[in-house]
Design an enzyme around this catalytic site. Sequence first.
Site: not given
Ligand code: IVH
Length: 694
Positions: A44, A47-48, A93-94, A127, A129, A131, A150, A186, A238, A302, A326, A420, A423, A438, A444
Amino acid sequence: MTLRKVAVADLTEKQAASELKVLATEIALHDSAYHRDDAPTISDATYDALRKRNDAIEARFPELKRSDSPSKKVGSAPATGFKKVQHSVPMLSLGNAFSDEDVAAFVDRIRRFLDMDADQAIEMTAEPKIDGLSFSARYEKGRLAVAATRGDGSEGEDITANIRTIKSLPDFLMGDVPKVIEIRGEVYMTKSDFAGLNAAQEAKGGKVFANPRNAAAGSLRQLDPAITAERPLKAFTYGWGEVQGMEWKTQWDFLQSLKAWGFPINSRTKLVKSVEAMLKEYNKLGEDRAGLPYDIDGMVYKVNRLDLQKRLGFVSRAPRWATAHKYSAERAETVLENIDIQVGRTGTLTPVARLKPVNVGGVVVSNATLHNEDEIARKDIRVGDHVIIQRAGDVIPQVVEVLTAKRPRDSKPYRFPTKCPACGSHAVREDGEVARRCTGGLICPAQAVERLKHFVSRNAFDIEGFGEKNIEAFFTDQLIESPADLFTLEKRGGRTKLEGREGWAEKSIDNLFAAIDRRRTISLERFIYALGIRQVGQATARLMAQAYGSFSAWRKAMIAAKDKESGAYQDLNNIEQIGESVADDLVEFFAEKHNRDILEALSKELTVEDFLAPDTSASPIAGKIVVFTGTLEVMSRGEAKARAQSLGAKVAGSVSKKTDLVVAGPGAGSKLKEAEALGIKVVTEQEYLALIGG
Ligand code: IVH
């Protein structure tokens, strides 16, 4: 990931354009791997970093932003096979924050946007997050109507039946409920449930998941909800999508409503009023991260007041009023000293990296999983390489990157063994499978014990009083190494060998040999099933027995079928319900000399009875299609099936219009509902037993 060395500030326009193009393709590929296939190939964090780089280049060269820019998209288009669901309010997404400064900048941006002074506090929820896999569940008049993944943010997959199997998500809402509300949250799997699921999958030769998130995603996106029901899924909620007929003032109030309606909310959610307090919560949660029962990858902040959220609105794919802070994955660099091949109980060859021991986030790591042959080839992992390994929660460490710049000059690509290591038998890989297996089966040592347990099990030889424990002990002490040894044990002085053992009084020794002797005569179908040939379960064994009639005819035909042009192979393939892959497994079993030797040895000790077609003229269920569901209390599933078949019925795994009878025990779920909807006759196990006469 290739390291991009030119700083964004130093990029020429031409370089920027070409890099944006590469990034668009690369990110789209990773999106598909992650969202559609549940099989990410990079971490991740990597990717980020790709996304961050893309955003930074776009910010400097806005005119170069592509029509297929990753910043315009969320996730990936839904996989085929599920009905599609349009989200009435998109699932977004966030944005991400990776450092304390990023968090401060996030709050600053909000303050500037809202034209607030530096000393005015902005209350936030903090909150965890989770996974997992996000979902949206629509409730109409308090009743679950439809649930979806989603997908690409605007259109997801219909997973209503699967969501219904998750016990912590209510089907009906309690108390004061709005006319319509879409609940968002989630779905996840706890770390211990994940470990348990993988162990069970491994034991039955099923798919093993890389981490709890993939396991949750793979379990939720099953076309058959009965499979989802067996998986230990949980959820946290959430957020919301469309709402009609109710309003809240704050995110916190909304969370309280969720709780009152019976939804699970995360108890570690806090209210905070300053950047310092946000960071404090983030650090506190970070310290507890490894000990939490589930994986988290960050903290979500938030803005608590919903009127402020409304004013702040969205930028491209993410809200301005929230961000994800993150946690970095725990990583370290080390040297891969060797690649060992482990042979699982079902014969799967699994490569394991032996590492120069290294401390990763407080834990010394010396092994990492390499998954399979393709994974090694794709990453071009070689013995002697410097590698980056990553540990996330309880997950087995993984090799995430090879530092090719540090690669020794004389290094050679890794050649996956085709024999293998346990064996020496051929290890083969079938079309469409990732695992090499195998073919040694019973000879074996890595597989023998499991095969022997199967051999004596209830639906196979069913040797009374001879359980798994005995098999293990006898195998360890080399009393029994292959199935025929069971029947020669007495001849080989088994009595005296057993007399000295704890728990083996003369009486129990007598009983054991008597039980073995009783099984010297066995039906052809049980015999075939007992051999534990891949993909040959009870049903296939029965088909074989029916088609070939006798052990000698079957053996002769299977040996002849080695030649794919032969009539024997054609005949085998022509048997209804025997596909090419099962046929190939049968042929492969007979192609190995050690298996033929075992059959020869067994045939000297046993009488295998010819197949006798049952007389079903008086059977009330002859020619009927029967489905068993729920828990059967008198018969085992295998027994129920075998008896129904011997009475001329066909046993099906799912209910359809063609089904004649459903036998439902306690705990029956979707199959029972379906039968009722289709108006199919449903009986209890007792009623069924009365019907078939006992
Ligand atoms: S809020 C518009 N709250 O993280 C706001 N997302 O990277 C949308 N996720 O798509 C998300 N815990 O799958 C929110 N407490 C939380 C979360 C949460 C996990 C996931 C969710 C979202 C992704 C964004």
